[in-house]
Design a protein around this motif. Structure first.
Motif, mmCIF file in Angstrom:
data_model
loop_
_atom_site.group_PDB
_atom_site.id
_atom_site.type_symbol
_atom_site.label_atom_id
_atom_site.label_comp_id
_atom_site.label_asym_id
_atom_site.label_seq_id
_atom_site.Cartn_x
_atom_site.Cartn_y
_atom_site.Cartn_z
ATOM 1 N N ASP A 115 0.838 -1.205 0.000
ATOM 2 C CA ASP A 115 0.000 0.000 0.000
ATOM 3 C C ASP A 115 0.875 1.257 0.000
ATOM 4 O OD1 ASP A 115 -2.326 -1.443 -0.049
ATOM 5 O OD2 ASP A 115 -2.571 -1.472 2.133
ATOM 6 N N TYR A 116 1.961 1.177 0.788
ATOM 7 C CA TYR A 116 2.896 2.305 0.817
ATOM 8 C C TYR A 116 3.479 2.523 -0.579
ATOM 9 C CZ TYR A 116 6.961 5.146 1.675
ATOM 10 O OH TYR A 116 7.888 6.154 1.595
ATOM 11 N N CYS A 117 3.884 1.425 -1.229
ATOM 12 C CA CYS A 117 4.489 1.521 -2.568
ATOM 13 C C CYS A 117 3.498 2.133 -3.552
ATOM 14 C CB CYS A 117 4.918 0.137 -3.071
ATOM 15 S SG CYS A 117 6.332 -0.528 -2.186
ATOM 16 N N ARG A 118 2.262 1.672 -3.494
ATOM 17 C CA ARG A 118 1.262 2.172 -4.449
ATOM 18 C C ARG A 118 1.046 3.677 -4.244
ATOM 19 N NH1 ARG A 118 -3.546 -1.699 -5.656
ATOM 20 N NH2 ARG A 118 -3.734 -1.706 -3.413
ATOM 21 N N ALA A 119 0.907 4.078 -2.968
ATOM 22 C CA ALA A 119 0.651 5.492 -2.679
ATOM 23 C C ALA A 119 1.823 6.376 -3.103
ATOM 24 C CB ALA A 119 0.358 5.668 -1.194
ATOM 25 N N ALA A 120 3.050 5.823 -3.000
ATOM 26 C CA ALA A 120 4.235 6.635 -3.308
ATOM 27 C C ALA A 120 4.685 6.477 -4.763
ATOM 28 C CB ALA A 120 5.379 6.250 -2.360
ATOM 29 N N GLY A 121 3.990 5.649 -5.533
ATOM 30 C CA GLY A 121 4.386 5.434 -6.934
ATOM 31 C C GLY A 121 5.678 4.644 -7.074
ATOM 32 N N ILE A 122 5.901 3.733 -6.130
ATOM 33 C CA ILE A 122 7.136 2.935 -6.123
ATOM 34 C C ILE A 122 6.873 1.590 -6.802
ATOM 35 C CG2 ILE A 122 8.659 1.605 -4.582
ATOM 36 C CD1 ILE A 122 8.396 3.995 -2.604
ATOM 37 N N SER A 123 7.762 1.233 -7.749
ATOM 38 C CA SER A 123 7.510 0.003 -8.514
ATOM 39 C C SER A 123 8.443 -1.140 -8.141
ATOM 40 C CB SER A 123 7.636 0.289 -10.008
ATOM 41 O OG SER A 123 8.892 0.882 -10.258
ATOM 42 N N ALA A 124 9.404 -0.903 -7.287
ATOM 43 C CA ALA A 124 10.344 -1.976 -6.934
ATOM 44 C C ALA A 124 10.738 -1.903 -5.464
ATOM 45 C CB ALA A 124 11.587 -1.886 -7.807
ATOM 46 N N ILE A 125 10.836 -3.090 -4.871
ATOM 47 C CA ILE A 125 11.305 -3.231 -3.489
ATOM 48 C C ILE A 125 12.709 -3.837 -3.564
ATOM 49 C CG2 ILE A 125 10.919 -4.460 -1.309
ATOM 50 C CD1 ILE A 125 7.903 -4.648 -2.201
ATOM 51 N N VAL A 126 13.659 -3.269 -2.837
ATOM 52 C CA VAL A 126 15.018 -3.822 -2.836
ATOM 53 C C VAL A 126 15.319 -4.402 -1.463
ATOM 54 C CG1 VAL A 126 17.472 -3.311 -3.092
ATOM 55 C CG2 VAL A 126 15.821 -2.213 -4.602
ATOM 56 N N LYS A 127 15.767 -5.652 -1.454
ATOM 57 C CA LYS A 127 16.100 -6.331 -0.204
ATOM 58 C C LYS A 127 17.499 -6.936 -0.302
ATOM 59 C CE LYS A 127 12.246 -6.467 2.344
ATOM 60 N NZ LYS A 127 11.705 -7.737 2.768
ATOM 61 N N GLY A 128 18.223 -6.907 0.787
ATOM 62 C CA GLY A 128 19.512 -7.593 0.850
ATOM 63 C C GLY A 128 19.294 -9.026 1.293
ATOM 64 N N ILE A 129 20.039 -9.937 0.683
ATOM 65 C CA ILE A 129 19.984 -11.351 1.088
ATOM 66 C C ILE A 129 21.354 -11.712 1.647
ATOM 67 C CG2 ILE A 129 19.790 -13.729 0.255
ATOM 68 C CD1 ILE A 129 17.130 -12.544 0.046
ATOM 69 N N ARG A 130 21.360 -12.073 2.937
ATOM 70 C CA ARG A 130 22.641 -12.372 3.573
ATOM 71 C C ARG A 130 23.078 -13.807 3.350
ATOM 72 N NH1 ARG A 130 20.501 -9.886 9.064
ATOM 73 N NH2 ARG A 130 18.840 -11.187 8.259
ATOM 74 N N ALA A 131 22.095 -14.711 3.375
ATOM 75 C CA ALA A 131 22.413 -16.135 3.286
ATOM 76 C C ALA A 131 21.173 -16.860 2.789
ATOM 77 C CB ALA A 131 22.806 -16.656 4.665
ATOM 78 N N VAL A 132 21.329 -18.139 2.480
ATOM 79 C CA VAL A 132 20.194 -18.920 1.979
ATOM 80 C C VAL A 132 19.050 -18.893 2.994
ATOM 81 C CG1 VAL A 132 19.476 -21.236 1.280
ATOM 82 C CG2 VAL A 132 21.706 -20.386 0.621
ATOM 83 N N SER A 133 19.406 -18.832 4.266
ATOM 84 C CA SER A 133 18.375 -18.817 5.318
ATOM 85 C C SER A 133 17.460 -17.598 5.196
ATOM 86 C CB SER A 133 19.018 -18.859 6.703
ATOM 87 O OG SER A 133 20.005 -17.874 6.771
ATOM 88 N N ASP A 134 17.952 -16.493 4.669
ATOM 89 C CA ASP A 134 17.096 -15.309 4.451
ATOM 90 C C ASP A 134 16.125 -15.554 3.305
ATOM 91 O OD1 ASP A 134 18.186 -13.647 6.346
ATOM 92 O OD2 ASP A 134 19.464 -12.539 4.957
ATOM 93 N N PHE A 135 16.577 -16.397 2.368
ATOM 94 C CA PHE A 135 15.894 -16.449 1.082
ATOM 95 C C PHE A 135 14.467 -16.976 1.179
ATOM 96 C CE2 PHE A 135 15.028 -18.262 -3.144
ATOM 97 C CZ PHE A 135 15.110 -17.091 -3.883
ATOM 98 N N ASP A 136 14.249 -18.035 1.965
ATOM 99 C CA ASP A 136 12.924 -18.662 2.043
ATOM 100 C C ASP A 136 11.850 -17.632 2.379
ATOM 101 O OD1 ASP A 136 13.658 -21.164 1.397
ATOM 102 O OD2 ASP A 136 13.669 -21.954 3.447
ATOM 103 N N TYR A 137 12.067 -16.892 3.462
ATOM 104 C CA TYR A 137 11.069 -15.928 3.914
ATOM 105 C C TYR A 137 10.967 -14.741 2.960
ATOM 106 C CZ TYR A 137 8.360 -12.985 7.074
ATOM 107 O OH TYR A 137 7.384 -12.181 7.612
ATOM 108 N N GLU A 138 12.113 -14.295 2.474
ATOM 109 C CA GLU A 138 12.102 -13.147 1.556
ATOM 110 C C GLU A 138 11.378 -13.496 0.255
ATOM 111 O OE1 GLU A 138 12.805 -10.144 2.135
ATOM 112 O OE2 GLU A 138 13.883 -10.296 4.021
ATOM 113 N N LEU A 139 11.590 -14.731 -0.217
ATOM 114 C CA LEU A 139 10.908 -15.153 -1.443
ATOM 115 C C LEU A 139 9.400 -15.169 -1.224
ATOM 116 C CD1 LEU A 139 11.051 -16.330 -4.351
ATOM 117 C CD2 LEU A 139 11.131 -18.595 -3.299
ATOM 118 N N GLN A 140 8.997 -15.702 -0.074
ATOM 119 C CA GLN A 140 7.564 -15.772 0.244
ATOM 120 C C GLN A 140 6.957 -14.357 0.270
ATOM 121 O OE1 GLN A 140 6.859 -17.444 4.110
ATOM 122 N NE2 GLN A 140 4.807 -18.161 3.560
ATOM 123 N N MET A 141 7.650 -13.434 0.954
ATOM 124 C CA MET A 141 7.132 -12.055 1.019
ATOM 125 C C MET A 141 7.105 -11.415 -0.367
ATOM 126 S SD MET A 141 8.238 -10.145 4.509
ATOM 127 C CE MET A 141 9.985 -10.305 4.414
#
Ligand code: PNS
Length: 159
Positions: free
Chosen positions: A75-101
């Motif tokens: 909702d924040y992205c839509r209101a601000a006209g933002i088309s991309a979210i950038v996330k850092g991935i530290r390790a494979v353990s981050d990836f599962d949850y980040e992919l889901q989100m």
């Protein structure tokens, strides 16, 4: 104009966060660092303090601005006209949850998420571990900008 968001709790921000923000600034015309206001979770630093720490260290990137948001990131992205979210991935353990989100966010509004592999120097660094180590007297200064480590020390000693 390409406009991305680097969202997070940033309690406190770390050198790992700044690395991702700086690299995102090189990829997009404009980057907003958005601090999540979570009424259910009281952090160590207030939202204003987190924004202040970020302000003191992101000024070197003129296309980076700061904000706070509540509710759904999409909702924040839509209101601000933002088309991309950038996330850092530290390790494979981050990836599962980040992919889901990322997939949930995309299914909600079509917003895309880009993952940046964290600089290996910071791949073990998280805000929660930094706080825990600092609270028990460990030296986390190499993992934070100088002003952050003094702010963290002051928080721990005086509250
Ligand atoms: O620094 P964090 O705590 O790992 O950041 C997590 C954050 C803020 C990016 C994530 O929790 C989030 O987007 N929260 C906003 C609420 C939301 O949109 N939830 C649905 C995610 S699919």
């Amino acid at each position: 104009m390409t406009h991305a968001v680097c969202p997070g709790s940033f309690d406190p921000p770390t050198l790992g966060h700044l690395d991702v923000i700086g690299r995102a600034a090189g990829l997009f015309d404009r980057v907003t660092v958005a601090v999540l206001v979570n009424p259910d979770k009281q952090g160590l630093f207030t939202i204003d303090e987190r924004l202040e720490l970020l302000r003191a260290t992101t000024g070197r990137w003129p296309t980076v601005d700061l904000d706070a948001f509540q509710g759904l990131l999409v909702d924040y992205c839509r209101a601000a006209g933002i088309s991309a979210i950038v996330k850092g991935i530290r390790a494979v353990s981050d990836f599962d949850y980040e992919l889901q989100m990322a997939q949930m966010n995309h299914s909600l509004t079509g917003v895309d998420t880009l993952f940046l592999p964290t600089n290996p120097t910071y791949s073990f660094v998280s805000s929660s571990l930094v706080k825990q180590v600092a609270m028990f007297g460990g030296d986390v200064a190499p993992l934070l900008p100088d002003i952050f480590s003094s702010a963290l020390q002051a928080k721990i000693t005086t509250g």
